[in-house]
Design a protein around this motif. Sequence first.
Motif, PDB file in Angstrom:
ATOM      1  N   ASN A  73       0.807  -1.223   0.000  1.00 15.37           N
ATOM      2  CA  ASN A  73       0.000   0.000   0.000  1.00 15.37           C
ATOM      3  C   ASN A  73       0.840   1.273   0.000  1.00 15.37           C
ATOM      4  OD1 ASN A  73       0.842   0.535   2.675  1.00 15.37           O
ATOM      5  ND2 ASN A  73      -0.842  -0.661   3.515  1.00 15.37           N
ATOM      6  N   GLY A  74       2.155   1.140  -0.139  1.00 18.32           N
ATOM      7  CA  GLY A  74       3.001   2.326  -0.139  1.00 18.32           C
ATOM      8  C   GLY A  74       4.460   1.975  -0.349  1.00 18.32           C
ATOM      9  N   LEU A  75       5.313   2.991  -0.334  1.00 19.19           N
ATOM     10  CA  LEU A  75       6.721   2.795  -0.663  1.00 19.19           C
ATOM     11  C   LEU A  75       7.587   3.782   0.106  1.00 19.19           C
ATOM     12  CD1 LEU A  75       8.293   0.991  -2.728  1.00 19.19           C
ATOM     13  CD2 LEU A  75       8.277   2.954  -4.265  1.00 19.19           C
ATOM     14  N   LEU A  76       8.783   3.328   0.496  1.00 24.53           N
ATOM     15  CA  LEU A  76       9.802   4.182   1.098  1.00 24.53           C
ATOM     16  C   LEU A  76      11.128   3.936   0.383  1.00 24.53           C
ATOM     17  CD1 LEU A  76       9.104   3.712   4.926  1.00 24.53           C
ATOM     18  CD2 LEU A  76       8.637   5.764   3.572  1.00 24.53           C
ATOM     19  N   ALA A  77      11.934   4.986   0.271  1.00 27.11           N
ATOM     20  CA  ALA A  77      13.263   4.866  -0.333  1.00 27.11           C
ATOM     21  C   ALA A  77      14.283   5.423   0.650  1.00 27.11           C
ATOM     22  CB  ALA A  77      13.326   5.620  -1.655  1.00 27.11           C
ATOM     23  N   THR A  78      15.183   4.576   1.130  1.00 27.69           N
ATOM     24  CA  THR A  78      16.168   4.997   2.122  1.00 27.69           C
ATOM     25  C   THR A  78      17.548   4.492   1.742  1.00 27.69           C
ATOM     26  OG1 THR A  78      15.644   3.047   3.468  1.00 27.69           O
ATOM     27  CG2 THR A  78      14.508   5.083   4.026  1.00 27.69           C
ATOM     28  N   ASN A  79      18.558   5.086   2.378  1.00 27.99           N
ATOM     29  CA  ASN A  79      19.939   4.656   2.199  1.00 27.99           C
ATOM     30  C   ASN A  79      20.422   4.008   3.498  1.00 27.99           C
ATOM     31  OD1 ASN A  79      20.073   6.084  -0.393  1.00 27.99           O
ATOM     32  ND2 ASN A  79      20.132   7.939   0.857  1.00 27.99           N
ATOM     33  N   PHE A  80      21.392   3.119   3.380  1.00 25.88           N
ATOM     34  CA  PHE A  80      21.888   2.467   4.579  1.00 25.88           C
ATOM     35  C   PHE A  80      23.388   2.199   4.470  1.00 25.88           C
ATOM     36  CE2 PHE A  80      20.782  -1.017   1.721  1.00 25.88           C
ATOM     37  CZ  PHE A  80      21.828  -1.906   1.873  1.00 25.88           C
ATOM     38  N   GLN A  81      23.992   1.918   5.610  1.00 29.06           N
ATOM     39  CA  GLN A  81      25.381   1.498   5.665  1.00 29.06           C
ATOM     40  C   GLN A  81      25.495   0.344   6.651  1.00 29.06           C
ATOM     41  OE1 GLN A  81      26.766   5.005   8.806  1.00 29.06           O
ATOM     42  NE2 GLN A  81      28.207   4.314   7.283  1.00 29.06           N
ATOM     43  N   ILE A  82      26.572  -0.386   6.566  1.00 26.72           N
ATOM     44  CA  ILE A  82      26.866  -1.463   7.507  1.00 26.72           C
ATOM     45  C   ILE A  82      28.081  -1.026   8.314  1.00 26.72           C
ATOM     46  CG2 ILE A  82      27.396  -3.899   7.802  1.00 26.72           C
ATOM     47  CD1 ILE A  82      24.698  -3.405   6.516  1.00 26.72           C
ATOM     48  N   ASP A  83      27.859  -0.730   9.586  1.00 27.47           N
ATOM     49  CA  ASP A  83      28.925  -0.238  10.457  1.00 27.47           C
ATOM     50  C   ASP A  83      29.201  -1.285  11.536  1.00 27.47           C
ATOM     51  OD1 ASP A  83      30.792   1.302  11.718  1.00 27.47           O
ATOM     52  OD2 ASP A  83      29.357   2.675  12.633  1.00 27.47           O
ATOM     53  N   ASN A  84      30.412  -1.877  11.500  1.00 19.62           N
ATOM     54  CA  ASN A  84      30.782  -2.929  12.459  1.00 19.62           C
ATOM     55  C   ASN A  84      29.764  -4.068  12.467  1.00 19.62           C
ATOM     56  OD1 ASN A  84      33.149  -1.612  13.382  1.00 19.62           O
ATOM     57  ND2 ASN A  84      31.917  -0.317  14.748  1.00 19.62           N
ATOM     58  N   GLY A  85      29.308  -4.406  11.277  1.00 17.63           N
ATOM     59  CA  GLY A  85      28.377  -5.507  11.141  1.00 17.63           C
ATOM     60  C   GLY A  85      26.940  -5.162  11.442  1.00 17.63           C
ATOM     61  N   LYS A  86      26.670  -3.897  11.811  1.00 18.38           N
ATOM     62  CA  LYS A  86      25.321  -3.483  12.178  1.00 18.38           C
ATOM     63  C   LYS A  86      24.697  -2.660  11.051  1.00 18.38           C
ATOM     64  CE  LYS A  86      22.719  -0.987  15.753  1.00 18.38           C
ATOM     65  NZ  LYS A  86      22.808  -0.173  16.997  1.00 18.38           N
ATOM     66  N   PHE A  87      23.461  -3.015  10.712  1.00 18.97           N
ATOM     67  CA  PHE A  87      22.714  -2.319   9.681  1.00 18.97           C
ATOM     68  C   PHE A  87      22.212  -0.988  10.228  1.00 18.97           C
ATOM     69  CE2 PHE A  87      18.670  -1.240   7.706  1.00 18.97           C
ATOM     70  CZ  PHE A  87      18.913  -1.426   6.359  1.00 18.97           C
ATOM     71  N   GLU A  88      22.513   0.113   9.535  1.00 24.37           N
ATOM     72  CA  GLU A  88      22.079   1.428   9.998  1.00 24.37           C
ATOM     73  C   GLU A  88      21.494   2.231   8.843  1.00 24.37           C
ATOM     74  OE1 GLU A  88      25.240   3.520  11.849  1.00 24.37           O
ATOM     75  OE2 GLU A  88      25.388   2.184  13.582  1.00 24.37           O
ATOM     76  N   LEU A  89      20.295   2.773   9.038  1.00 22.60           N
ATOM     77  CA  LEU A  89      19.704   3.659   8.052  1.00 22.60           C
ATOM     78  C   LEU A  89      20.376   5.024   8.140  1.00 22.60           C
ATOM     79  CD1 LEU A  89      15.908   2.800   8.404  1.00 22.60           C
ATOM     80  CD2 LEU A  89      17.473   2.097   6.593  1.00 22.60           C
ATOM     81  N   LEU A  90      20.518   5.670   7.010  1.00 22.93           N
ATOM     82  CA  LEU A  90      21.189   6.965   6.953  1.00 22.93           C
ATOM     83  C   LEU A  90      20.179   8.084   6.749  1.00 22.93           C
ATOM     84  CD1 LEU A  90      24.144   6.021   4.586  1.00 22.93           C
ATOM     85  CD2 LEU A  90      24.288   6.425   7.046  1.00 22.93           C
ATOM     86  N   GLY A  91      20.383   9.188   7.437  1.00 22.60           N
ATOM     87  CA  GLY A  91      19.643  10.404   7.154  1.00 22.60           C
ATOM     88  C   GLY A  91      20.450  11.209   6.157  1.00 22.60           C
ATOM     89  N   GLN A  92      20.303  12.516   6.197  1.00 23.82           N
ATOM     90  CA  GLN A  92      21.123  13.351   5.328  1.00 23.82           C
ATOM     91  C   GLN A  92      22.543  13.301   5.862  1.00 23.82           C
ATOM     92  OE1 GLN A  92      19.416  17.114   4.578  1.00 23.82           O
ATOM     93  NE2 GLN A  92      20.957  17.760   3.093  1.00 23.82           N
ATOM     94  N   ASP A  93      23.466  12.797   5.047  1.00 19.89           N
ATOM     95  CA  ASP A  93      24.800  12.500   5.539  1.00 19.89           C
ATOM     96  C   ASP A  93      25.812  12.654   4.417  1.00 19.89           C
ATOM     97  OD1 ASP A  93      26.736  11.753   7.345  1.00 19.89           O
ATOM     98  OD2 ASP A  93      25.682   9.972   8.017  1.00 19.89           O
ATOM     99  N   SER A  94      27.072  12.489   4.770  1.00 21.61           N
ATOM    100  CA  SER A  94      28.152  12.545   3.798  1.00 21.61           C
ATOM    101  C   SER A  94      29.077  11.368   4.054  1.00 21.61           C
ATOM    102  CB  SER A  94      28.916  13.869   3.934  1.00 21.61           C
ATOM    103  OG  SER A  94      30.025  13.902   3.062  1.00 21.61           O
ATOM    104  N   LEU A  95      29.347  10.582   3.000  1.00 20.97           N
ATOM    105  CA  LEU A  95      30.227   9.425   3.135  1.00 20.97           C
ATOM    106  C   LEU A  95      30.705   8.991   1.760  1.00 20.97           C
ATOM    107  CD1 LEU A  95      28.015   6.276   3.974  1.00 20.97           C
ATOM    108  CD2 LEU A  95      27.262   8.271   2.716  1.00 20.97           C
ATOM    109  N   SER A  96      31.673   8.088   1.765  1.00 19.51           N
ATOM    110  CA  SER A  96      32.222   7.602   0.501  1.00 19.51           C
ATOM    111  C   SER A  96      31.343   6.492  -0.064  1.00 19.51           C
ATOM    112  CB  SER A  96      33.639   7.077   0.714  1.00 19.51           C
ATOM    113  OG  SER A  96      33.610   5.896   1.509  1.00 19.51           O
ATOM    114  N   LEU A  97      31.513   6.198  -1.346  1.00 18.40           N
ATOM    115  CA  LEU A  97      30.762   5.104  -1.971  1.00 18.40           C
ATOM    116  C   LEU A  97      31.074   3.783  -1.279  1.00 18.40           C
ATOM    117  CD1 LEU A  97      28.908   4.129  -4.273  1.00 18.40           C
ATOM    118  CD2 LEU A  97      30.984   3.751  -5.636  1.00 18.40           C
ATOM    119  N   GLU A  98      32.322   3.615  -0.869  1.00 19.09           N
ATOM    120  CA  GLU A  98      32.726   2.389  -0.193  1.00 19.09           C
ATOM    121  C   GLU A  98      31.979   2.207   1.128  1.00 19.09           C
ATOM    122  OE1 GLU A  98      36.861   2.249   0.659  1.00 19.09           O
ATOM    123  OE2 GLU A  98      36.832   0.167   1.349  1.00 19.09           O
TER     124      GLU A  98
END
Length: 213
Positions: A42-67
């Motif tokens: 019934n809907g959709l969300l689009a988010t970005n994430f990173q894996i930090d020390n094995g932990k899945f974390e959603l990102l807000g407005q941030d700055s980081l490398s492609l890696e």
Amino acid sequence: MKTSQLIILTTFLVIGFSLPSCNDDDLIPDCNCENTKFFDVNGLLATNFQIDNGKFELLGQDSLSLEDLGGLMVEMNVDYHALVEPRGLDWSFSLMNTADACSCLRGYGGSKTERLVELSVITLNDFDDAHPANSNINDILTYGEEERFTSGRTQPLADFLAMSKTENLMREYIYLKLDKAPTANPEFHYLVRMELSTGEVYEAESVPLIITP
């Protein structure tokens, strides 16, 4: 064996033989899994994430490398429905089945009717020379069955979409990995558009993300 021990063991086995077990076909009546077997989008969300020390974390407005960018997560908002007729109890002679079978997994049957017809990721800024603003960037995205992209079950997004047209949705999440960093504008900002076989169309805009060299 002592008489008391024999009585206890016999009672335990009788109870095990008597309790109903359940499988994929009769989870709902046996395990009280009402309204959970199938999901409906019934809907959709689009988010970005990173894996930090094995932990899945959603990102807000941030700055980081492609890696450091884990990837993009397309998350479907869903309702859960049990679109099957209740069956009678299956009285099985299996103690282990009874112990293990009654864990209700929400949406474990996938979508009852919905197939993914199209999924487009559209950059809202100039990405590079080949991908100006408002163009499709599906060709530089890789699909993965899980967010860490370590299972080996990865493929170009176009290949995944071709396969998805032949079967109903089974997952509520789609994980995508960006294969290259933007060169025209470091701000990565995109729109996801999803079309289902039922005629439903959903769109979701990401939070802008700065991807550094």
